[in-house]
Design a protein around this motif. Structure first.
Motif, PDB file in Angstrom:
ATOM      1  N   HIS A 147      -7.267   5.430   5.357  1.00 28.05           N
ATOM      2  CA  HIS A 147      -6.780   6.717   5.848  1.00 28.05           C
ATOM      3  C   HIS A 147      -7.793   7.817   5.545  1.00 28.05           C
ATOM      4  N   GLU A 148      -8.291   7.816   4.332  1.00 21.35           N
ATOM      5  CA  GLU A 148      -9.258   8.845   3.937  1.00 21.35           C
ATOM      6  C   GLU A 148     -10.550   8.720   4.739  1.00 21.35           C
ATOM      7  N   ALA A 149     -11.016   7.479   4.938  1.00 22.34           N
ATOM      8  CA  ALA A 149     -12.242   7.271   5.713  1.00 22.34           C
ATOM      9  C   ALA A 149     -12.054   7.694   7.165  1.00 22.34           C
ATOM     10  N   SER A 150     -10.888   7.368   7.731  1.00 22.51           N
ATOM     11  CA  SER A 150     -10.597   7.757   9.115  1.00 22.51           C
ATOM     12  C   SER A 150     -10.519   9.274   9.243  1.00 22.51           C
ATOM     13  N   ARG A 151      -9.912   9.926   8.270  1.00 25.33           N
ATOM     14  CA  ARG A 151      -9.795  11.390   8.303  1.00 25.33           C
ATOM     15  C   ARG A 151     -11.170  12.043   8.274  1.00 25.33           C
ATOM     16  N   LYS A 152     -12.048  11.552   7.420  1.00 22.10           N
ATOM     17  CA  LYS A 152     -13.395  12.122   7.331  1.00 22.10           C
ATOM     18  C   LYS A 152     -14.182  11.892   8.616  1.00 22.10           C
ATOM     19  N   LEU A 153     -13.992  10.724   9.222  1.00 26.01           N
ATOM     20  CA  LEU A 153     -14.686  10.435  10.476  1.00 26.01           C
ATOM     21  C   LEU A 153     -14.220  11.377  11.582  1.00 26.01           C
ATOM     22  N   ASN A 154     -12.930  11.644  11.634  1.00 24.78           N
ATOM     23  CA  ASN A 154     -12.407  12.571  12.629  1.00 24.78           C
ATOM     24  C   ASN A 154     -12.874  14.006  12.357  1.00 24.78           C
ATOM     25  N   GLU A 155     -12.974  14.359  11.091  1.00 26.86           N
ATOM     26  CA  GLU A 155     -13.495  15.683  10.755  1.00 26.86           C
ATOM     27  C   GLU A 155     -14.939  15.825  11.230  1.00 26.86           C
ATOM     28  N   CYS A 156     -15.695  14.766  11.090  1.00 21.71           N
ATOM     29  CA  CYS A 156     -17.087  14.785  11.565  1.00 21.71           C
ATOM     30  C   CYS A 156     -17.133  14.989  13.080  1.00 21.71           C
ATOM     31  N   LEU A 157     -16.241  14.288  13.797  1.00 20.31           N
ATOM     32  CA  LEU A 157     -16.192  14.442  15.251  1.00 20.31           C
ATOM     33  C   LEU A 157     -15.835  15.879  15.630  1.00 20.31           C
ATOM     34  N   GLN A 158     -14.881  16.466  14.912  1.00 17.87           N
ATOM     35  CA  GLN A 158     -14.490  17.840  15.202  1.00 17.87           C
ATOM     36  C   GLN A 158     -15.631  18.818  14.954  1.00 17.87           C
ATOM     37  N   GLU A 159     -16.457  18.528  13.960  1.00 17.03           N
ATOM     38  CA  GLU A 159     -17.569  19.425  13.648  1.00 17.03           C
ATOM     39  C   GLU A 159     -18.662  19.358  14.715  1.00 17.03           C
ATOM     40  N   VAL A 160     -18.944  18.162  15.225  1.00 17.07           N
ATOM     41  CA  VAL A 160     -20.025  18.020  16.207  1.00 17.07           C
ATOM     42  C   VAL A 160     -19.552  18.344  17.624  1.00 17.07           C
ATOM     43  N   TYR A 161     -18.227  18.389  17.817  1.00 21.89           N
ATOM     44  CA  TYR A 161     -17.698  18.671  19.155  1.00 21.89           C
ATOM     45  C   TYR A 161     -17.777  20.173  19.392  1.00 21.89           C
ATOM     46  N   GLU A 162     -18.688  20.580  20.220  1.00 19.08           N
ATOM     47  CA  GLU A 162     -18.937  22.006  20.418  1.00 19.08           C
ATOM     48  C   GLU A 162     -17.800  22.664  21.180  1.00 19.08           C
ATOM     49  N   PRO A 163     -17.571  23.960  20.928  1.00 20.83           N
ATOM     50  CA  PRO A 163     -16.422  24.656  21.527  1.00 20.83           C
ATOM     51  C   PRO A 163     -16.405  24.661  23.045  1.00 20.83           C
ATOM     52  N   ASP A 164     -17.573  24.687  23.688  1.00 22.43           N
ATOM     53  CA  ASP A 164     -17.600  24.772  25.137  1.00 22.43           C
ATOM     54  C   ASP A 164     -17.512  23.414  25.817  1.00 22.43           C
TER      55      ASP A 164
END
Length: 457
Positions: free
Chosen positions: A76-93
């Motif tokens: 769960h923790e590893a999956s959460r961190k991976l999703n956080e990484c995706l959210q960070e690299v996913y640009e707003p536009d």
């Protein structure tokens, strides 16, 4: 006064407990020495063995279940961190950003729900199941102590019964100095007192035996009923526990699959809008394979690269016919002008924009050798050679009979010496570079996973 009386009761209870322990220890010693018989119950002993086995199995299951839950939490923790990484690299536009964030939130909630349900439906049930064992274990130990008390009381009573005749002899014939010295009229009273004292001891021993037997039998009967029932209950408990775990895991993966599909669709949409910026994975360059005898061998050389090419070379940017050389495998007799050793090819207008092409004609191979116009080229291949493959990924050997591969390595595939030893998905071969250097199968051959390679046409 009350305090002194309380201390007296406490001291008396302590003395009684100490006396019981001494009596039990003495009885156990006599039983081990064979001087006193021990009450045996083989059926109960079997129940105790089953109880201990059941307890050990349950304790191990509880431990492994806790380990499983810890692993779920770590995932769960590893999956959460991976999703956080995706959210960070996913640009707003970028399109689909809100959908991706929502999927990440649902992913986190799904993991939390899965872990909590495992705790509620598996771990807590496991704890409740094991919670009944300490009390029963304590009662089994207490029954053992009461059995020793019963045996001790029985032996004491039996010893008094055996001494009864000796006491009767003593009563009939005075043996003590007191009795001999006493007047005739007093000896009768002494004998009566001795009889009364003997009877009192025997009555007390009998009462202790009856009391000890009653306490032991009450505990014994209860355990005789509970232990087999507890032993039989394990089947239903194991079934329910593992059914719960399997069901929860199945539902979890179903829901997780839906979320993954949704994320995949979002990323496909992103790819379509930014298709021109797609990242391409390029294959590792390698030498071209030597063509069969009787064909033309082409070696392409560029100004800034060595004499190596890809398995399926990409065409030049200019896709016009003039920029794409035609590579023809010649199995028919060539005209005399083309078969003449060292003859130059006619120039075409496109030759200036192409890499240098060196063409050499070979005749049919004889005894593993191909004879050419300017010499011979060895085509020594390992015995039983079937086809070639090229490694698409690195593979690290995990055993001495495996090949260590790097992406781009060419492997000459040969048959297994014993076909029965071939496992599905594995091939036997020798790296082309090792074979050209050593020509020793015993030294160079090994097995490798087929799915790490691609067959060379």
């Amino acid at each position: 006064m009350a305090e002194m009386g309380s201390k007296g009761v406490t001291a008396g209870k302590i003395a009684s407990n100490v006396q019981k322990k001494l009596t039990r220890a003495q009885e156990k010693v006599l039983q081990k020495l064979g001087k006193a018989d021990e009450t045996k119950d083989e059926q109960f002993e079997q129940c105790v063995q089953n109880f201990n086995k059941q307890l050990n199995e349950g304790t191990r299951l509880q431990k492994d279940l806790r380990t499983y839950l810890a692993s779920v939490k770590a995932m769960h923790e590893a999956s959460r961190k991976l999703n956080e990484c995706l959210q960070e690299v996913y640009e707003p536009d970028w399109p689909g950003r809100d959908e991706a964030n929502k999927i990440a939130e649902n992913n986190d909630l799904l993991w939390m729900d899965y872990h909590q349900k495992l705790v509620d439906q598996a771990l807590l049930t496991m704890d409740t199941y094991l919670g009944q064992f300490p009390d029963i274990k304590s009662r089994i130990a207490k029954r053992g102590r009461k059995l020793v008390d019963y045996d001790s009381a029985r032996h004491h009573y039996e010893s008094l019964q055996v001494a009864k005749k000796k006491d009767e002899v003593k009563i009939a014939k005075p043996v003590s100095l007191l009795e001999k010295a006493a007047p005739q009229w007093c000896q009768g009273k002494l004998q009566a007192h001795l009889v009364a004292q003997t009877n009192l001891l025997r009555n007390q021993a009998e009462e202790e035996l009856i009391k000890a037997q009653k306490v032991f039998e009450e505990m014994n009967v209860d355990l005789q009923e509970e232990l087999p029932s507890l032993w039989n209950s394990r089947v239903g408990f194991y079934v329910n526990t593992f059914q719960s775990i399997a069901g929860l895991e199945e539902n979890f993966h179903k829901e997780m699959s839906k979320l993954n599909q949704n994320l995949h669709d979002v990323l496909v949409s992103l790819e379509k809008q930014h298709g021109s910026n797609t990242f391409m994975v390029k294959a590792q360059p390698r030498c071209w394979d030597l063509p069969p005898a009787g064909s033309l061998l082409f070696c392409l050389h560029s100004d800034n690269a060595s004499a190596k090419g890809n398995k399926s070379p990409s065409p030049p940017p200019d896709s016009s016919p003039a920029a794409t050389p035609e590579i023809r495998v010649n199995h028919d007799p060539e005209p005399a002008s083309a078969a003449t050793p060292g003859a130059a090819l006619p120039k075409s207008p496109s030759q200036n924009s192409l890499p240098a092409v060196v063409v050499e004609t070979f005749s049919a191979a004889v005894n593993g050798t191909v004879e050419g116009g300017n010499g011979t080229v060895r085509l020594d291949l390992p015995p039983g050679f079937m086809f070639k493959v090229q490694a698409q990924h690195d593979y690290t050997a995990t055993d001495t009979d495996e090949l260590q591969l790097k992406a781009g390595d060419v492997v000459l595939v040969i048959p297994f010496q014993n076909p029965e030893e071939q496992d599905e998905g594995w091939l036997m071969g020798v790296k082309e570079s090792d074979w050209n250097q050593h020509k020793d199968l015993e030294k160079c051959r090994g097995v490798f996973p087929e799915n790490f390679t691609e067959r060379v046409q």
